[in-house]
Design an enzyme around this catalytic site. Structure first.
Site, PDB file in Angstrom:
ATOM      1  N   ARG A  71     -36.173 -12.398  14.749  1.00 25.16           N
ATOM      2  CA  ARG A  71     -35.823 -13.022  16.018  1.00 25.16           C
ATOM      3  C   ARG A  71     -35.874 -14.531  15.803  1.00 25.16           C
ATOM      4  NH1 ARG A  71     -39.660 -13.959  21.217  1.00 25.16           N
ATOM      5  NH2 ARG A  71     -38.039 -14.536  22.680  1.00 25.16           N
ATOM      6  N   ASP A 128     -31.832 -15.585  20.092  1.00 28.71           N
ATOM      7  CA  ASP A 128     -32.077 -15.379  21.523  1.00 28.71           C
ATOM      8  C   ASP A 128     -31.002 -16.016  22.401  1.00 28.71           C
ATOM      9  OD1 ASP A 128     -34.310 -13.872  21.725  1.00 28.71           O
ATOM     10  OD2 ASP A 128     -35.428 -15.352  22.898  1.00 28.71           O
ATOM     11  N   HIS A 189     -35.854 -10.371  33.666  1.00 27.04           N
ATOM     12  CA  HIS A 189     -36.886 -10.234  32.635  1.00 27.04           C
ATOM     13  C   HIS A 189     -38.132 -10.961  33.136  1.00 27.04           C
ATOM     14  CE1 HIS A 189     -38.252 -10.314  28.280  1.00 27.04           C
ATOM     15  NE2 HIS A 189     -39.027 -11.235  28.825  1.00 27.04           N
ATOM     16  N   LEU A 190     -39.175 -10.190  33.468  1.00 28.38           N
ATOM     17  CA  LEU A 190     -40.399 -10.795  33.993  1.00 28.38           C
ATOM     18  C   LEU A 190     -41.566 -10.468  33.065  1.00 28.38           C
ATOM     19  CD1 LEU A 190     -40.032  -9.740  37.760  1.00 28.38           C
ATOM     20  CD2 LEU A 190     -39.337 -11.904  36.718  1.00 28.38           C
ATOM     21  N   LEU A 264     -50.910 -11.306  35.794  1.00 27.83           N
ATOM     22  CA  LEU A 264     -50.498 -10.856  37.126  1.00 27.83           C
ATOM     23  C   LEU A 264     -51.392  -9.760  37.695  1.00 27.83           C
ATOM     24  CD1 LEU A 264     -48.075 -11.516  39.060  1.00 27.83           C
ATOM     25  CD2 LEU A 264     -47.344  -9.219  38.494  1.00 27.83           C
ATOM     26  N   GLY A 311     -43.092  -7.051  30.687  1.00 28.69           N
ATOM     27  CA  GLY A 311     -44.441  -6.694  31.134  1.00 28.69           C
ATOM     28  C   GLY A 311     -44.606  -6.560  32.638  1.00 28.69           C
ATOM     29  N   ASN A 315     -43.951  -3.018  34.970  1.00 37.21           N
ATOM     30  CA  ASN A 315     -45.233  -2.468  35.435  1.00 37.21           C
ATOM     31  C   ASN A 315     -45.634  -2.819  36.861  1.00 37.21           C
ATOM     32  OD1 ASN A 315     -46.247  -1.136  32.965  1.00 37.21           O
ATOM     33  ND2 ASN A 315     -46.033  -3.194  32.130  1.00 37.21           N
TER      34      ASN A 315
HETATM   35  P1  AMP Z   1     -44.811  -9.674  28.415  1.00 35.93           P
HETATM   36  O1  AMP Z   1     -44.632 -11.150  28.161  1.00 35.93           O
HETATM   37  O2  AMP Z   1     -43.524  -8.948  28.590  1.00 35.93           O
HETATM   38  O3  AMP Z   1     -45.727  -9.016  27.420  1.00 35.93           O
HETATM   39  O4  AMP Z   1     -45.559  -9.540  29.852  1.00 35.93           O
HETATM   40  C1  AMP Z   1     -46.848 -10.049  30.065  1.00 35.93           C
HETATM   41  C2  AMP Z   1     -47.167 -10.001  31.543  1.00 35.93           C
HETATM   42  O5  AMP Z   1     -47.086  -8.641  31.999  1.00 35.93           O
HETATM   43  C3  AMP Z   1     -48.564 -10.491  31.905  1.00 35.93           C
HETATM   44  O6  AMP Z   1     -48.464 -11.497  32.894  1.00 35.93           O
HETATM   45  C4  AMP Z   1     -49.245  -9.278  32.503  1.00 35.93           C
HETATM   46  O7  AMP Z   1     -50.014  -9.624  33.584  1.00 35.93           O
HETATM   47  C5  AMP Z   1     -48.079  -8.445  32.992  1.00 35.93           C
HETATM   48  N1  AMP Z   1     -48.452  -7.026  33.094  1.00 35.93           N
HETATM   49  C6  AMP Z   1     -48.692  -6.146  32.105  1.00 35.93           C
HETATM   50  N2  AMP Z   1     -49.068  -4.946  32.630  1.00 35.93           N
HETATM   51  C7  AMP Z   1     -49.067  -5.077  33.986  1.00 35.93           C
HETATM   52  C8  AMP Z   1     -49.359  -4.206  35.091  1.00 35.93           C
HETATM   53  N3  AMP Z   1     -49.724  -2.952  34.914  1.00 35.93           N
HETATM   54  N4  AMP Z   1     -49.226  -4.706  36.333  1.00 35.93           N
HETATM   55  C9  AMP Z   1     -48.840  -5.979  36.550  1.00 35.93           C
HETATM   56  N5  AMP Z   1     -48.545  -6.846  35.550  1.00 35.93           N
HETATM   57  C10 AMP Z   1     -48.661  -6.411  34.290  1.00 35.93           C
END
Ligand code: AMP
Length: 382
Positions: A71, A128, A189-190, A264, A311, A315
């Site tokens: 990447r 990217d 994408h969050l 979160l 993430g 979720n």
């Molecule tokens: P990523 O950068 O895609 O790994 O996402 C990271 C973010 O996903 C962090 O801010 C975590 O708080 C959030 N996250 C992971 N699992 C959960 C969940 N079950 N509920 C809410 N937020 C989550």
């Protein structure tokens, strides 16, 4: 490949520390070990020992690895496609480090280490920024004097392209299998970083991140959209240095700046317990997402589907529900029970009556990199 069967996966955390952690997983093993890993080369060599281990390894010799996909965050205006990495490509990636100082130097280091560890493999770069390469000029240009674009390439480049591409293609397949339209799509994408893309006929036509990765949505520690006068006020009136302001905007803002937390899960929990700052942060965060949905519907002249990923997107039913509330006018209606279910694979969380489908699709950037690398070597005679 091409069966997309994962034979082994691994992760190395805290490189440079005496208590680095290396994890290695196959269908039969799931190993995690703490050890000192001084640098990336040592890390990849350690991983290689697992890969070639007589009992738990999946290859006998490193020459079995034909291709290593990397990447690379910033491909500037030069890369619209996945490429074989040559010395010329490496120097281009290096020269783009000024635009992505936190990412490109490390991406290059990964390439150099992989060249040493797997000398017979083809090294492939997946950028990217590539997915945004064909965005129309009206979307990627800033309304500043033309010379800044012509001389210094100042424009929006976009990020998270590998993820947006992967989930939009999955969504398109899913919708087509149900004979539903998927020409006009918004992917959201969050994760720690957050971004949205408007996609028409499979091509990105607008995107919320820009020249750098702090624009648009409210993120874990990044502010997202901010009136630029605030920056000059901080520097000229309050005496902060440009570096300090950059640090504030990139690392101390967003959900962290609003609540004191950047995960979160903590923020949702505190909001549910009545914490006003956390409630406001969730409200601001999802209000911003809604505003982007509105503007992208205008750019697309309609909407067939919204896709949540990464993430938070995969979720957090709370964020999804808040972001999609009161959008019935756009044909967006969430099924609360479906939204609350744990998402494993692709889920349609919209009501049957919802004109716009709302999907949750786990992103898989590694698989997308593997697919693109495989496609490249299939075209060449390796
Ligand atoms: P990523 O950068 O895609 O790994 O996402 C990271 C973010 O996903 C962090 O801010 C975590 O708080 C959030 N996250 C992971 N699992 C959960 C969940 N079950 N509920 C809410 N937020 C989550």
């Amino acid at each position: 490949m091409p069966s997309e069967n994962v034979v082994a996966s691994g992760l190395i955390e805290r490189i440079g520390n005496s208590n680095a952690v290396i994890s290695y997983k196959t269908s039969e093993q799931n190993i995690s070990k703490e050890l000192e890993i001084s640098d990336h080369e040592k890390g990849l060599s350690e991983m290689n020992r697992f890969l070639m281990h007589s009992e738990i390894g999946v290859i006998k010799d490193k020459s079995e690895i034909q291709v290593v996909g990397h990447r690379v965050v910033h491909g500037g205006k030069d890369f619209s496609d996945t490429v074989e990495i040559t010395d010329e490509i490496k120097s281009k990636i290096k020269s783009l480090s000024v635009l992505a100082p936190l990412h490109n130097p490390n991406n290059l280091k990964g390439i150099e280490v992989a060249e040493k560890v797997f000398p017979n493999a083809m090294q492939v770069g997946v950028f990217d920024t590539a997915f945004f390469h064909e965005m129309p000029e009206r979307a990627f240009r800033y309304a500043i004097p033309n010379s800044f674009y012509k001389k210094y390439d100042i424009r929006a480049y976009g990020f998270h392209g590998t993820s947006h591409k992967y989930v939009s293609e999955k969504a398109q397949q899913f919708l087509a299998s149900r004979e539903l339209p998927g020409n006009k799509m918004i992917t959201i994408h969050l994760g720690n970083g957050c971004s949205m893309t408007a996609i028409k006929d499979g091509k990105a036509i607008d995107h919320s991140l820009g020249f750098g990765p702090a624009n648009g949505l409210i993120m874990g520690t990044r502010s997202g959209d901010i009136d630029q006068s605030v920056i000059f006020y901080l520097i000229n009136q309050l005496g902060y240095s440009p570096d300090e302001v950059n640090n504030i905007i990139q690392k101390e803002s967003g959900m962290l700046g609003l609540t004191g937390h950047h995960d979160l899960r903590d923020i949702q929990q505190k909001a549910a317990e009545g914490n006003k700052a956390c409630q406001l942060a969730l409200d601001m965060n999802t209000y911003r997402i809604k505003k982007y949905i509105g503007s992208y519907v205008a750019a697309l002249n309609g909407l067939d589907a919204i896709v949540f990923t990464a993430g938070i997107g995969e979720n957090s039913s709370v964020i999804r529900k808040m972001a999609c509330s009161n959008l019935q006018y756009l044909g967006i209606e969430i099924d609360d029970a479906m939204n609350d279910q744990r998402i494993e694979n692709i889920s349609d969380i919209s009501l049957k009556s919802s004109k716009t489908k709302v999907l949750v699709i786990p992103t898989n950037e590694e698989l997308e990199i593997a697919k693109q690398s495989y496609n490249l070597i299939s075209k060449s005679d390796i």
